[in-house]
Design a protein around this motif. Structure first.
Motif, PDB file in Angstrom:
ATOM      1  N   GLN A  71      86.726  10.831  33.088  1.00 40.50           N
ATOM      2  CA  GLN A  71      87.224  10.325  34.386  1.00 40.50           C
ATOM      3  C   GLN A  71      88.644   9.773  34.247  1.00 40.50           C
ATOM      4  N   VAL A  74      91.188  12.887  34.196  1.00 42.61           N
ATOM      5  CA  VAL A  74      91.558  13.524  35.468  1.00 42.61           C
ATOM      6  C   VAL A  74      92.424  12.598  36.317  1.00 42.61           C
ATOM      7  N   THR A  75      92.404  11.317  36.005  1.00 48.07           N
ATOM      8  CA  THR A  75      93.300  10.382  36.697  1.00 48.07           C
ATOM      9  C   THR A  75      94.705  10.468  36.103  1.00 48.07           C
ATOM     10  N   THR A 106      91.422  20.572  36.664  1.00 49.98           N
ATOM     11  CA  THR A 106      91.992  19.723  37.712  1.00 49.98           C
ATOM     12  C   THR A 106      91.838  20.426  39.059  1.00 49.98           C
ATOM     13  N   PRO A 107      92.042  19.709  40.168  1.00 53.28           N
ATOM     14  CA  PRO A 107      91.848  20.324  41.496  1.00 53.28           C
ATOM     15  C   PRO A 107      92.714  21.549  41.751  1.00 53.28           C
ATOM     16  N   GLN A 164      83.951  12.889  40.134  1.00 55.39           N
ATOM     17  CA  GLN A 164      84.216  12.085  41.318  1.00 55.39           C
ATOM     18  C   GLN A 164      84.522  10.652  40.910  1.00 55.39           C
ATOM     19  N   ILE A 165      85.654  10.168  41.433  1.00 59.01           N
ATOM     20  CA  ILE A 165      86.048   8.779  41.223  1.00 59.01           C
ATOM     21  C   ILE A 165      86.114   8.128  42.590  1.00 59.01           C
ATOM     22  N   GLU A 168      86.660  10.238  45.960  1.00 56.87           N
ATOM     23  CA  GLU A 168      87.623  11.325  45.761  1.00 56.87           C
ATOM     24  C   GLU A 168      87.218  12.176  44.567  1.00 56.87           C
ATOM     25  N   ARG A 170      88.365  14.314  41.669  1.00 61.78           N
ATOM     26  CA  ARG A 170      89.594  14.442  40.896  1.00 61.78           C
ATOM     27  C   ARG A 170      89.588  15.657  39.962  1.00 61.78           C
ATOM     28  N   GLY A 171      88.494  16.314  39.843  1.00 65.12           N
ATOM     29  CA  GLY A 171      88.439  17.473  38.935  1.00 65.12           C
ATOM     30  C   GLY A 171      87.032  18.052  38.885  1.00 65.12           C
TER      31      GLY A 171
END
Length: 608
Positions: A71, A74-75, A106-107, A164-165, A168, A170-171
């Motif tokens: 997590q 991906v941030t 990543t997205p 998911q964070i 949102e 994130r990846g």
């Protein structure tokens, strides 16, 4: 009557043909139903194996997506330290779970970490935005997809989970499972098993030649949908040369290959979670062959039955004649059986007599052998009688002298000196008693009982007997029995007899020579005890080396031996399960080597 019979013979082939055709149809359907039941079990097992293999990994992507480092990555996807940490973590998890690949996207579709980051086909930097599993996971769904890897070119089943964070996404974390291990178990089996996708393309197969073939027409719509997801990368898709047909209860597929075609019974089951269909194909040739064989056997039985009826009708006229002939033959057979039985009885009686004679001969042989052994010992005692006479005369004369002297000393009142003379007389009597005891034990017949025998005691008793012979030959004996007490499995008196025979022969060999030393050695080698007796005599001539252990063979003069000593010794050692050999020494003389089984027990059991 004849007309009806002729008509019956004409209608019989037609009736047999109709029955054969109907029977073939019924039998074929029966064997196909049996094959369907067996194939249903195989299909159920294949579906269960695939479902179980995939379900093992279904929940893992969501668990990995919750990992703190994943997590965090991906941030901050450009953080080099985080990338290295996640790469190492994914590689360790992949090795632990025996999966194919695990990677983070990543997205925008770019892969930023992968379990194969350090391999030649690393996913890091690759963009997989076109994959349905990525698109579905990016929408917040737990996705599934099966395809041929565009980078690794390895087939696999993909599980996708959103990272998911908060609220949102994130990846996406992707977990790829290898399916080739299950596919390998389908090869070479009784059934042909393959998995097809909704477009009819074979994705897994026990036959590698069928991979990426389609069992449905490759229309433009199907090709477009397949190419959009790049499910099979750059693999060439082709139609499988086949044709389908259906019966009321069965579905068939005929596949052409190499100029020939083969028909299969097809059973299929759709797996909704995986979105594919598992197909099991059973070759129908076996069912047709079995049906044909069964019908042929039935026709053969009918023909045989008809032939039997004809034979019965034909033989009925000759039945009485056959019965008469059989009766005569029976009488003749019984006569021959009686004669043969009598012959066999006579032969059995002769065999029993021969067996009894052989047993009697064997018993006589054993008694003769025992008598020869005893004769050999008595002969040895006879040879030593003169020396023994001297051995007994000396202490007897000394005892008489001491007795006369003691009488005079008592008359003169010198009792102390008389007591000393009496003590000397007692010692001489003990000496003669010991010699007599050893000679008596040596002369008696031993029994057959074997047990642990201390070598040192046997040698000590042997020396009591042969000491007179050694003195007569002016020979000395050098004994070395080692530091450790040795115990062998033998008979004490018979082993003593062997040593007496060999040492006496050695004394005869060295008599009159400059070197009259006889050497007796004993040592343990593995599980055996080896005793050697050697001398510096003339040795054994090569011409007679093979005959020295023969009964009644002797190199001594007339009246100096029966020629039984070595023969008896050889048989005694053989009875002990050991061996006795004679070898000429290079420096002159001969060595007799006795090998016996070592006995580890400390218990002493009389073996004679």
């Amino acid at each position: 009557m004849k007309f009806r019979l002729a008509l019956g013979f004409l209608l019989l082939p037609l009736l047999a043909t109709m029955l054969a055709w109907k029977g073939y149809a019924v039998t074929t359907d029966s064997y196909l139903r049996e094959a369907t039941a067996q194939a249903t079990t195989a299909l159920r097992l294949a579906v269960t194996a695939l479902d179980g293999h995939l379900n093992r990994y279904q929940a893992l992507p969501a668990l990995i997506a919750d990992h703190e480092d994943v997590q965090e990555l991906v941030t901050r996807p450009r953080d080099r330290r985080l990338r290295e940490a996640v790469n190492t973590y994914l590689k360790d998890i992949n090795a632990l779970l025996h999966s194919s690949d695990i990677y983070v996207i990543t997205p925008d579709g770019e892969t930023i970490a992968a379990s194969n980051y350090d391999g030649p086909t690393s996913f890091v930097g690759q963009n997989f935005s076109y994959r349905p599993y990525f698109q579905e996971a990016l929408r917040g769904q737990q996705s599934r997809f099966y395809a041929l890897g565009t980078t690794s070119l390895k087939r696999g089943y993909y599980f996708g989970s959103p990272i998911q964070i908060g609220d949102e996404i994130r990846g996406v974390i992707v977990f790829k499972v290898d399916v080739e291990s299950i596919e390998a178990s389908w090869q070479g089996g009784e059934y042909r098993i393959f998995v097809s996708d909704p477009e009819g393309i074979i994705f897994m197969s026990g036959d590698p030649d069928w991979l990426y073939s389609s069992i449905l027409p490759l229309t433009s719509d199907r090709l477009a949908r397949t190419e959009a997801s790049r499910r099979y990368a750059d693999a060439t898709l082709r139609p499988l040369p086949m044709a389908e047909s259906n019966a009321p209860d069965h579905r068939f597929m005929t596949v052409s290959s190499g100029g020939s075609s083969r028909e299969y019974l097809v059973l299929s089951q759709y797996m909704p979670d995986a979105d594919w269909t598992v197909n099991v194909l059973v070759d129908t040739a076996s069912a047709y062959t079995q049906a044909l064989t069964a019908v042929a056997a039935a026709l053969l039985l009918i023909c045989l039955a008809g032939l039997g009826v004809a034979i019965v009708l034909q033989r009925r006229a000759r039945l009485n004649e056959r019965i008469s002939m059989q009766a005569e033959a029976q009488v003749e057979l019984e006569r021959r059986v009686d004669e043969r039985t009598a012959d066999l009885a006579r032969v059995n009686a002769q065999i029993e007599e021969e067996i009894a004679e052989r047993r009697l001969t064997e018993q006589q042989l054993r008694r003769t052998q025992a008598d020869l052994i005893q004769a050999g010992k008595l002969a040895g005692l006879g040879q030593m009688s003169a020396a023994l006479s001297h051995e007994f005369n000396q202490p007897l004369a000394a005892a008489k002298t001491y007795a006369d002297s003691a009488a005079l000393l008592i008359e003169r009142g010198r009792s102390d000196e008389a007591t000393d003379n009496i003590r000397r007389i007692s010692g001489l009597v003990d000496r003669m008693a010991a010699i007599s005891k050893h000679l008596r034990n040596f002369a008696r017949k031993p029994n057959e009982k074997l047990g642990p025998v201390p070598v040192e005691e046997v040698v000590r008793d042997t020396m009591e007997i042969v000491s007179v012979r050694l003195k007569a030959a002016a020979a000395t004996i050098d004994i070395d029995l080692g530091d450790k007490p040795l115990v062998v499995r033998a008979g004490s008196v018979r082993l003593q007899q062997v040593l007496v025979n060999i040492i006496s022969n050695a004394a005869d060999a060295v008599e009159g020579l400059d070197d009259r030393t006889i050497r007796l050695r004993a040592r343990q080698e593995d599980h055996k005890v080896v005793l050697t007796v050697s001398d510096r005599g003339p040795g054994v001539a090569p011409a007679i080396a093979e005959r020295i252990f023969d009964p009644f063979f002797s190199t001594k003069g007339v009246g100096k031996g029966l020629g039984l000593g070595l023969s008896i010794s050889y048989n005694i050692i053989k009875d002990f399960g050991g061996s006795l050999i004679a070898t000429n020494l290079t420096e002159g003389g001969v060595e007799f080597r006795i090998e016996l089984a070592a006995e580890n027990s400390n218990a002493r059991e009389a073996a004679e």
